[in-house]
Scaffold this active site. Sequence first.
Site, PDB file in Angstrom:
ATOM      1  N   SER A  94       0.792  -1.233   0.000  1.00  0.00           N
ATOM      2  CA  SER A  94       0.000   0.000   0.000  1.00  0.00           C
ATOM      3  C   SER A  94       0.823   1.282   0.000  1.00  0.00           C
ATOM      4  O   SER A  94       0.238   2.374  -0.018  1.00  0.00           O
ATOM      5  CB  SER A  94      -0.962   0.014   1.191  1.00  0.00           C
ATOM      6  OG  SER A  94      -2.057  -0.826   0.942  1.00  0.00           O
ATOM      7  N   LYS A  97      -0.253   3.738  -2.550  1.00  0.00           N
ATOM      8  CA  LYS A  97      -1.332   4.718  -2.455  1.00  0.00           C
ATOM      9  C   LYS A  97      -0.842   6.166  -2.397  1.00  0.00           C
ATOM     10  O   LYS A  97      -1.640   7.090  -2.611  1.00  0.00           O
ATOM     11  CB  LYS A  97      -2.234   4.393  -1.260  1.00  0.00           C
ATOM     12  CG  LYS A  97      -3.021   3.088  -1.435  1.00  0.00           C
ATOM     13  CD  LYS A  97      -3.988   2.861  -0.300  1.00  0.00           C
ATOM     14  CE  LYS A  97      -4.814   1.600  -0.500  1.00  0.00           C
ATOM     15  NZ  LYS A  97      -4.068   0.370  -0.204  1.00  0.00           N
ATOM     16  N   SER A 123      -5.462   2.895   4.535  1.00  0.00           N
ATOM     17  CA  SER A 123      -5.245   1.932   3.438  1.00  0.00           C
ATOM     18  C   SER A 123      -6.537   1.235   3.010  1.00  0.00           C
ATOM     19  O   SER A 123      -6.540   0.024   2.737  1.00  0.00           O
ATOM     20  CB  SER A 123      -4.183   0.897   3.818  1.00  0.00           C
ATOM     21  OG  SER A 123      -2.891   1.395   3.571  1.00  0.00           O
ATOM     22  N   LYS A 178       3.115   6.466   5.229  1.00  0.00           N
ATOM     23  CA  LYS A 178       2.260   5.462   4.607  1.00  0.00           C
ATOM     24  C   LYS A 178       2.759   4.091   4.998  1.00  0.00           C
ATOM     25  O   LYS A 178       3.961   3.825   4.943  1.00  0.00           O
ATOM     26  CB  LYS A 178       2.248   5.591   3.076  1.00  0.00           C
ATOM     27  CG  LYS A 178       1.208   4.680   2.419  1.00  0.00           C
ATOM     28  CD  LYS A 178      -0.194   5.176   2.715  1.00  0.00           C
ATOM     29  CE  LYS A 178      -1.260   4.115   2.455  1.00  0.00           C
ATOM     30  NZ  LYS A 178      -1.312   3.092   3.533  1.00  0.00           N
TER      31      LYS A 178
END
Length: 272
Positions: free
Chosen positions: A61, A64, A118, A223
């Site tokens: 993720s 993203k 996420s 993140k």
Amino acid sequence: MVRFHLLLFILLFASFVPAIVQAKRIASKPTVSSRAAIAIDLSTGRTLYQKHADQRMPIASLTKLMTAMIVLDSKRSLIRPARITDADVDRLKWSSSRLPVGSLLLRRTMLHIALMSSENRAAFALSRDYPGGRPGFVRAMNRTAKRLHMTRSHFVDPTGLSPHNVSTARDLTRLARAAYRYPTIRDYATSHQKLVLGGDGPLMYHNTDPLVYRASWRVALQKTGFTNEAGHCLIIITMVRGHPMLLVFLGAPNAHAHFQDAVNVRSWLLKR
């Protein structure tokens, strides 16, 4: 005379001891269990630590951050609603989602929970709601990666669920620097929680990164990511002695290891 030389030797040795101790302290490396990692001082651009920084790996993720940039670069209104459809259900990993099919949310809410928590269906929906649909979105991701000189990176989906979303720790520093320039990404990625309306009822989402709750870290961007292929991954920008430090960790072996790696590297940087 012998006593004089002995005393002189002792004094000279004593004067060198602090320098020797300091050199050893700086030379020792932090304990990092992640398969790949890098630490960069964003004020100077210097790489202060690296481990297999050019090894190409799945990134889960962390993808993203790129997804958010493509969404924002499209200039499409974030206050326009979008709906979760059956096309947004993960049929690769069959990962769970708290957003039922039919949920209607503002696009900015989808972006917020995709970055902060996420939420995969939100990322899928945002990519579908793009000129050219999801294929056009993925093409835009790879064009942006090329523009950022992420030469060892490739994207096939907006979530990172695919193991074919690959990059390196060094390439991801280029992505993080670019994402850091977006106030919306910084705000959404570091927020602590978000109340979401539009599904079966109110949902409270929380940040997946426990380090954002530590005031002393002053996290400016983060993140997290995980798949079986990628392991546990983390991008974080934190302040160290007044300098923004960018840390990237890929392939940590368990759900706490990437955060512990960040703690270890930051502690090491504070001692330099």
